[in-house]
Design an enzyme around this catalytic site. Structure first.
Site, PDB file in Angstrom:
ATOM      1  N   VAL A  15      -7.089   3.831 -37.702  1.00 23.46           N
ATOM      2  CA  VAL A  15      -7.697   4.347 -36.479  1.00 23.46           C
ATOM      3  C   VAL A  15      -8.194   5.785 -36.676  1.00 23.46           C
ATOM      4  O   VAL A  15      -9.357   6.101 -36.428  1.00 23.46           O
ATOM      5  CB  VAL A  15      -6.680   4.275 -35.317  1.00 23.46           C
ATOM      6  CG1 VAL A  15      -7.229   4.976 -34.087  1.00 23.46           C
ATOM      7  CG2 VAL A  15      -6.354   2.822 -35.005  1.00 23.46           C
ATOM      8  N   PRO A  92       4.975   1.414 -34.420  1.00 21.03           N
ATOM      9  CA  PRO A  92       5.326   0.007 -34.657  1.00 21.03           C
ATOM     10  C   PRO A  92       6.342  -0.515 -33.643  1.00 21.03           C
ATOM     11  O   PRO A  92       6.910   0.272 -32.877  1.00 21.03           O
ATOM     12  CB  PRO A  92       5.937   0.034 -36.059  1.00 21.03           C
ATOM     13  CG  PRO A  92       6.425   1.434 -36.244  1.00 21.03           C
ATOM     14  CD  PRO A  92       5.536   2.309 -35.427  1.00 21.03           C
ATOM     15  N   THR A  93       6.555  -1.815 -33.643  1.00 20.13           N
ATOM     16  CA  THR A  93       7.595  -2.382 -32.795  1.00 20.13           C
ATOM     17  C   THR A  93       8.956  -1.933 -33.335  1.00 20.13           C
ATOM     18  O   THR A  93       9.196  -1.931 -34.543  1.00 20.13           O
ATOM     19  CB  THR A  93       7.503  -3.929 -32.824  1.00 20.13           C
ATOM     20  OG1 THR A  93       6.201  -4.289 -32.376  1.00 20.13           O
ATOM     21  CG2 THR A  93       8.532  -4.562 -31.916  1.00 20.13           C
ATOM     22  N   SER A 130      -3.049   6.918 -30.509  1.00 25.99           N
ATOM     23  CA  SER A 130      -2.209   5.743 -30.795  1.00 25.99           C
ATOM     24  C   SER A 130      -1.995   4.949 -29.515  1.00 25.99           C
ATOM     25  O   SER A 130      -2.032   5.502 -28.415  1.00 25.99           O
ATOM     26  CB  SER A 130      -0.826   6.163 -31.286  1.00 25.99           C
ATOM     27  OG  SER A 130      -0.900   7.043 -32.357  1.00 25.99           O
ATOM     28  N   ALA A 224      -3.839  -7.521 -24.335  1.00 30.71           N
ATOM     29  CA  ALA A 224      -3.130  -8.667 -23.761  1.00 30.71           C
ATOM     30  C   ALA A 224      -4.127  -9.712 -23.240  1.00 30.71           C
ATOM     31  O   ALA A 224      -3.951 -10.913 -23.447  1.00 30.71           O
ATOM     32  CB  ALA A 224      -2.212  -8.196 -22.631  1.00 30.71           C
ATOM     33  N   PHE A 225      -5.206  -9.246 -22.591  1.00 27.63           N
ATOM     34  CA  PHE A 225      -6.204 -10.190 -22.067  1.00 27.63           C
ATOM     35  C   PHE A 225      -6.941 -10.910 -23.204  1.00 27.63           C
ATOM     36  O   PHE A 225      -7.206 -12.105 -23.107  1.00 27.63           O
ATOM     37  CB  PHE A 225      -7.225  -9.462 -21.166  1.00 27.63           C
ATOM     38  CG  PHE A 225      -6.837  -9.472 -19.718  1.00 27.63           C
ATOM     39  CD1 PHE A 225      -5.673  -8.859 -19.291  1.00 27.63           C
ATOM     40  CD2 PHE A 225      -7.623 -10.108 -18.775  1.00 27.63           C
ATOM     41  CE1 PHE A 225      -5.297  -8.868 -17.958  1.00 27.63           C
ATOM     42  CE2 PHE A 225      -7.265 -10.135 -17.433  1.00 27.63           C
ATOM     43  CZ  PHE A 225      -6.097  -9.508 -17.022  1.00 27.63           C
ATOM     44  N   LEU A 226      -7.278 -10.169 -24.261  1.00 25.11           N
ATOM     45  CA  LEU A 226      -7.969 -10.812 -25.391  1.00 25.11           C
ATOM     46  C   LEU A 226      -7.070 -11.884 -26.015  1.00 25.11           C
ATOM     47  O   LEU A 226      -7.499 -13.014 -26.265  1.00 25.11           O
ATOM     48  CB  LEU A 226      -8.359  -9.758 -26.442  1.00 25.11           C
ATOM     49  CG  LEU A 226      -9.466  -8.783 -26.040  1.00 25.11           C
ATOM     50  CD1 LEU A 226      -9.587  -7.648 -27.046  1.00 25.11           C
ATOM     51  CD2 LEU A 226     -10.799  -9.513 -25.907  1.00 25.11           C
ATOM     52  N   CYS A 275      -2.048  -5.509 -33.864  1.00 25.97           N
ATOM     53  CA  CYS A 275      -1.963  -5.042 -32.479  1.00 25.97           C
ATOM     54  C   CYS A 275      -1.518  -6.066 -31.445  1.00 25.97           C
ATOM     55  O   CYS A 275      -0.690  -5.748 -30.590  1.00 25.97           O
ATOM     56  CB  CYS A 275      -3.316  -4.483 -32.055  1.00 25.97           C
ATOM     57  SG  CYS A 275      -3.658  -2.902 -32.819  1.00 25.97           S
ATOM     58  N   ARG A 432      -9.337 -23.298 -38.724  1.00 28.35           N
ATOM     59  CA  ARG A 432     -10.342 -22.412 -38.107  1.00 28.35           C
ATOM     60  C   ARG A 432     -11.605 -23.174 -37.704  1.00 28.35           C
ATOM     61  O   ARG A 432     -12.585 -22.542 -37.296  1.00 28.35           O
ATOM     62  CB  ARG A 432     -10.726 -21.305 -39.093  1.00 28.35           C
ATOM     63  CG  ARG A 432      -9.577 -20.389 -39.505  1.00 28.35           C
ATOM     64  CD  ARG A 432      -9.284 -19.374 -38.436  1.00 28.35           C
ATOM     65  NE  ARG A 432      -8.287 -18.409 -38.865  1.00 28.35           N
ATOM     66  CZ  ARG A 432      -8.013 -17.303 -38.191  1.00 28.35           C
ATOM     67  NH1 ARG A 432      -8.645 -17.013 -37.080  1.00 28.35           N
ATOM     68  NH2 ARG A 432      -7.082 -16.478 -38.615  1.00 28.35           N
TER      69      ARG A 432
END
Ligand code: UDX
Ligand code: UDX
Length: 459
Positions: A15, A92-93, A130, A224-226, A275, A432
């Protein structure tokens, strides 16, 4: 040369690097310094072999480096001199303690805030680049104000919306730039300073200013929407396989409704990348922490559906290969989390490979850019794995091919030659829907698309 302002970015990653390169390109009157704790990364930014691959990035870096774009590990001195500090360190998580597996690990962010306070000698604007949990700025402000004396810090949120592989295009032609600030005199003035940067190339109407919390939360919600769209279409792909409806036809039919739109409706083996999962789990954790359990469950189901899509795919492979895959050779075409990148973070191919190895399958991995990362991801995992840079060698003697990443070059391979070199019956599982299924069936393959009718030679 005298610069109008000094911008510093802490964190020279996927980023920070591209964002600062584009700011340096578009704002020659600003000096842009990018620092990182990782000396090796900085050395790479100062070479022609950049630490990340993004189309167009090297050209921009070469044009501005040494003029108004500088990469170093000299964080302290740059903090002292900077007017505006973007913070783009990783979040990170959390892997430990309270919120493990869900919450964001903010230790790098907090350490950076302490470092800023320690070395600042004048007022500064601190920009959150971030992705952070909503209300992080509040915690940052507390740290910054604790020891700042007369120095004033104004925290601004300016989240990134870069997609890997198109980061430079996403920066140059951004759909929108989001800037969140406190609605105070100082907040509005800081927001204006950040807006001034982007005004150099982004039309005014695409610069959205909001309150700080809306901006922080919008970033999580955009992802979240994507991801939700992908889980939605993937859930329907399972239903299509039971009913002979065709997921591509459905995606086209529903995507033609302008209220729905046609993007992010491509069914897959599941979404990956650094992400989506991280940000949704973070959203789930935040909702839970406010006692909003229904909200948390709703969003968690997006991740659950993604896990289901991956495991469903592996179960299909096993079942269709007569429930006996032990000792068979299965070749993965693609390991990256999407095409045109070597990045394998959270790639569905990792889970698919591990599940196949658990079944004692001999797994061969072929990918145009991700083999080195695949080796790192699968290090220490028991089982028979080989890596092959030549797709024809990778496929030879396999019982099945699995399309895990939608690389364009997989479409142009000679599948008649590949068919001849494989064990029979030869299977293709197209995770795919990349290939021409009818043509493959004509060659002799048993073809298993995703969310479409299977084409097999078995009676
Ligand atoms: C990161 C976050 O993961 C993402 O959530 C956010 O939106 C933007 O920043 P990315 O740039 O992909 O994304 O991360 P990464 O490539 O890991 O870069 C972070 C850099 O920060 C690394 O180069 C790391 O060495 C550096 N860093 C980390 C510091 O310079 N100082 C620190 O204290 C910690
Ligand atoms: C994403 C967001 O798009 C970006 O705005 C944000 O800043 C970071 O996260 P990225 O992870 O680089 O970017 O990739 P993206 O193109 O969004 O794809 C994510 C995953 O979803 C990939 O595994 C991709 O293959 C999958 N995907 C995407 C689908 O399965 N179907 C689709 O229709 C689109």
């Amino acid at each position: 040369m005298e610069f109008k302002k000094r911008i510093l970015c802490i964190g020279a990653g996927y980023v920070g690097g591209p964002t600062m390169a584009v700011i340096a390109l578009k704002c020659p009157e600003y000096r842009v310094d990018v620092v990182d704790i990782n000396q090796e990364r900085i050395n790479a930014w100062n070479s022609d072999d950049l630490p990340i691959f993004e189309p167009g990035l090297l050209e921009i870096v070469k044009e501005r480096r040494g003029k108004n774009l500088f990469f170093s590990t000299n964080t302290e001195e740059n903090i002292t001199k900077a007017d505006i500090i973007f913070v783009s360190v990783n979040t990170p998580t959390k892997t430990f303690g309270e919120g493990a597996g869900m919450a964001s690990d903010l230790q790098y962010w907090e350490a950076t805030a302490h470092q800023i306070v320690k070395h600042a000698q004048s007022d500064k604007i601190i920009v959150e680049k971030s992705t952070l949990p909503v209300r992080t700025a509040e915690a940052m402000e507390r740290i910054l104000k604790m020891h700042s004396g007369n120095i004033k810090f104004e925290v601004i949120s300016n989240p990134e919306f870069l997609s890997e592989g198109t980061a430079i295009k996403d920066l140059l032609e951004a759909d929108r730039v989001l800037i969140g600030a406190h609605d105070t005199k100082e907040g509005n003035s800081a927001s204006q300073e950040i807006t001034d940067i982007y005004r150099h190339w982004i039309p005014e109407e695409r610069i959205i200013t909001t309150n700080l919390w809306s901006s922080e939360l919008s970033k999580l919600i955009a992802n979240a929407f994507l991801a939700q769209r992908i889980s939605s279409i993937n859930s329907i792909s399972a239903l299509c396989e039971k009913t002979d409806a065709d997921i591509s036809e459905i995606a086209h039919a529903i995507g033609s409704d302008s209220r729905i739109g046609n993007k992010f409706l491509q069914t897959s083996v599941g979404f990956g990348g650094s992400c989506f999962k991280k940000d949704i789990l973070n959203l789930v954790y935040i909702a839970k922490s406010y006692g909003l359990y229904e909200v948390a469950d709703y969003w968690e189901s997006v991740v659950t559906m993604n896990e289901y899509q991956k495991s469903r795919f592996v179960r299909k492979i096993i079942k269709e290969m007569f429930n006996t895959v032990a000792g068979k050779k299965i070749t993965l075409f693609g390991f990256a989390f999407k095409a045109n990148t070597g990045d394998t973070r959270e790639s569905p191919a990792i889970d698919i490979t591990k599940a196949l190895l658990d079944e004692n399958v001999r797994v061969t991995i072929h990918d145009p850019k991700a083999i080195e990362n695949a080796k790192i991801d699968l290090k220490g995992i028991d089982g028979n794995i080989t890596y092959e840079t030549d797709p024809y060698k990778a496929a030879a003697n396999s019982n099945a091919l699995v399309i895990a990443t939608e690389w364009d070059q997989f479409k142009d391979l000679d599948y008649s030659q590949i068919y001849k070199s494989m064990e029979k019956p030869a299977f293709i599982f197209d995770g795919r829907n990349l290939l021409d299924h009818k043509k493959l069936f004509g060659i002799g393959f048993n073809v298993y698309p995703t969310g479409k009718q299977q084409l097999t030679h078995f009676s």
